[in-house]
Scaffold this active site. Structure first.
Site, PDB file in Angstrom:
ATOM      1  N   THR A 112      77.024 112.954  78.199  1.00 26.01           N
ATOM      2  CA  THR A 112      76.377 114.207  78.140  1.00 26.01           C
ATOM      3  C   THR A 112      75.388 114.964  78.516  1.00 26.01           C
ATOM      4  O   THR A 112      74.859 115.479  79.032  1.00 26.01           O
ATOM      5  CB  THR A 112      76.947 114.555  76.294  1.00 26.01           C
ATOM      6  N   SER A 163      78.058 106.253  80.805  1.00 28.16           N
ATOM      7  CA  SER A 163      77.454 106.223  79.070  1.00 28.16           C
ATOM      8  C   SER A 163      78.179 103.941  79.221  1.00 28.16           C
ATOM      9  O   SER A 163      79.308 103.650  79.283  1.00 28.16           O
ATOM     10  CB  SER A 163      78.649 107.161  79.252  1.00 28.16           C
ATOM     11  N   THR A 212      59.274 107.338  74.728  1.00 30.98           N
ATOM     12  CA  THR A 212      59.889 105.977  74.535  1.00 30.98           C
ATOM     13  C   THR A 212      61.135 105.219  74.837  1.00 30.98           C
ATOM     14  O   THR A 212      61.883 106.124  74.268  1.00 30.98           O
ATOM     15  CB  THR A 212      58.746 105.200  73.406  1.00 30.98           C
ATOM     16  N   CYS A 265      95.222 120.568  66.523  1.00 31.80           N
ATOM     17  CA  CYS A 265      95.348 119.997  65.148  1.00 31.80           C
ATOM     18  C   CYS A 265      94.591 118.731  64.861  1.00 31.80           C
ATOM     19  O   CYS A 265      93.502 118.269  64.286  1.00 31.80           O
ATOM     20  CB  CYS A 265      96.423 118.990  64.456  1.00 31.80           C
TER      21      CYS A 265
END
Lengths: 138, 388
Positions: B73, B200, B238, B326
């Site tokens: 992301t 990722s 960092t 759902c």
């Protein structure tokens, strides 16, 4: 996965009164497949105006199946007047609550039942014109 | 109950070898890579090695082209906002597809609010973008093309090299979200000929919270985080040293015998696809049959709804996912399936099973054993299923 109560899981795993009643006295259906939920209720009404038998068929999520199942349990043996009083809210409470997002989209079993009762009574129910999947039942 | 994990497109298990490699970087080699002393130097060396390994996995010319991020992301946000910000005086038009991950789509929508113009290209029924559509969408003010390498829901692999050729001809920066692809299929930034590529770690057995953005040398892009000089000043903060070490190790492992592993997972995938098609009727495979990630299986199962399928599978110990509204929490069916032309009704009945190197033939057999019964149970309950 949704965080469902034990009671919801019980009704999902072991749904009560699934099926159709061929010679039903009243049939009611709510929902819309494009919204992901359809509930259909069948009732038999005896001479005392009581619901002697009730069955359901549901296309939908876990909450839709569980609310349908418990609704049949809650109204079996009740008079039509009593059964008509059942609200979606009461159904949710009987299940020990539903996740918030399920309260309005999948909690329509009481509406389906009311439609079945109206069908028996010969009352025309307004056709659903709600094609947005955001039912807001009070 | 023994559980089976088939949701590897969501996240994967950290490889124990990766975890072992990371362990010293919490309590022993805990220096700040920016520090002058030996503690710092050791950490710095570890980060350098990891950067080399990630660069190797995607065949980058230079490790300097790798910027570590917190994951896919962030890499997508960095790439898209970074280019938009840098080139906004040149133009404000961005081209993407309608089946991107939300990390790309919502970033594009954000930029629309900021005055950019975004074209969302359609896809065909297999989820493929037509390069000709990319060409047609190009305007004088187009500054960025961002199209994913492989789709997270249906696994369809896009013709990125063809699209990047068009980008190059028109002197437009091109980014690809390769989060689902890296570690799963061979990814070569020069073959793809992209300027920016997101990856990722937790999609290929490193821990969550670490990823990278590949930035080809010479690509014009604004800095992402302002602060110290880390990541050549492009992303201050960092370094997550242990995470970076984990990502490096995972990249190294992923690159070893990649094609062999890909073939094995593809074989399992095809056994699962063929088995499901054989056992269950009125079902549709979503995504391209062959231009598809090795581990992706996605079906629409008519007359039933996805969350119910997932719940039944979960009760049987099988973890999967669905494009049903759902399960998204948004009341909307999968934008990917809808863009591929499925009706909302059919999209609600989608089931994704995604495999990794840890899945076995026995896992496939178990799913093929359990799923047909789950489907027939739910169909028996469905008012729109005609049993006759």
């Amino acid at each position: 996965m949704m965080d469902y109560s034990d009671k919801v899981m019980d009704h999902f795993e072991n749904p009560r009164n699934v099926g159709e009643i061929e010679d039903a006295d009243g049939v009611g259906q709510v929902g819309n497949p494009s919204c992901g939920d359809i509930m259909k209720m069948y009732i038999k009404v005896d001479d005392d105006n009581k619901i002697s038998d009730v069955k359901f068929k549901t296309f939908g999520c876990g909450a839709a199946i569980a609310t349908s199942s418990i609704t049949t349990e809650l109204v079996k043996g009740k008079t039509l007047d009593e059964a008509k009083e059942l609200s979606n809210q009461a159904v949710a409470e009987a299940l020990g609550g539903l996740p918030d997002v399920k309260m309005h989209c999948s909690n329509l079993a009481a509406d389906a039942l009311r439609k079945a009762i109206n069908n028996y009574l010969g009352i025309e129910t307004e056709e659903e014109d709600d094609f947005h999947c955001h039912h807001q039942h009070g | 109950m023994e559980r089976i994990y088939m949701d590897n497109a969501a996240t994967t298990a950290t490889d124990p070898t990766v975890l072992e490699e990371m362990k010293p970087y919490f309590t022993e080699v805990y220096g700040n890579p920016s520090s002058f002393h030996s503690f710092g130097r050791e950490a710095r060396d570890a980060v350098r090695e990891a950067r080399d390994k990630v660069a190797d996995l995607i065949s980058a010319d230079d490790a300097k082209e790798i910027v570590f991020t917190s994951g896919g992301t962030e890499s997508d946000n960095y790439a898209i906002k970074g280019v938009a910000e840098e080139l906004k005086d040149k133009g404000k038009h961005i081209i993407t597809s309608s089946i991107e991950h939300h990390a790309v789509l919502h970033t594009c929508e954000y930029l629309e609010d900021k005055g950019f113009d975004v074209t969302y290209l359609p896809v065909d029924e297999d989820g493929l973008v037509d390069p000709a559509d990319v060409k047609d969408a190009i305007r004088e003010d187009t500054i960025l093309i961002t199209i994913m390498l492989a789709n997270n829901e249906v696994g369809t692999i896009q013709p990125i090299s063809e699209i990047s050729e068009i980008a190059q001809e028109n002197d437009i920066t091109i980014h690809t979200d390769a989060v689902q692809a890296v570690g799963s299929i061979p990814v070569d930034v020069n073959e793809l000929n992209v300027d920016l590529l997101s990856l990722s770690g937790h999609k290929f057995h490193s821990p969550k919270g670490i990823g990278a953005l590949y930035i080809r040398q010479g690509t014009r892009i604004e800095k992402y985080l302002h602060g110290g000089a880390q990541e050549r000043g492009r992303r201050a903060t960092t370094e997550n040293v242990a995470g970076i070490v984990g990502l490096g190790k995972a990249a190294q492992i992923a690159g070893q015998n990649l094609e062999e592993k890909q073939a094995k997972i593809t074989q399992l995938r095809d056994k699962l696809i063929d088995g499901i098609l054989e056992e269950i009727d009125e079902i549709k495979l979503n995504g391209h049959r062959t231009k598809r990630l090795p581990g992706n299986v996605n079906f629409s199962i008519r007359y039933i709804e996805g969350e119910s399928i997932l719940m039944k599978l979960d009760l049987a110990g099988i973890a999967a996912s669905s494009g049903s509204a759902c399960t998204s929490g948004s009341l909307e069916a999968s934008h990917v399936l809808l863009a591929m032309g499925l009706s909302a009704e059919v999209a609600h009945g989608s089931l994704r099973l995604s495999l990794s190197k840890y899945n076995t033939e026995e896992d496939i057999d178990k799913v093929l054993n359990v799923l047909p019964e789950v489907v027939s149970d739910l169909r028996a309950m469905s008012p729109i299923y005609n049993q006759d």
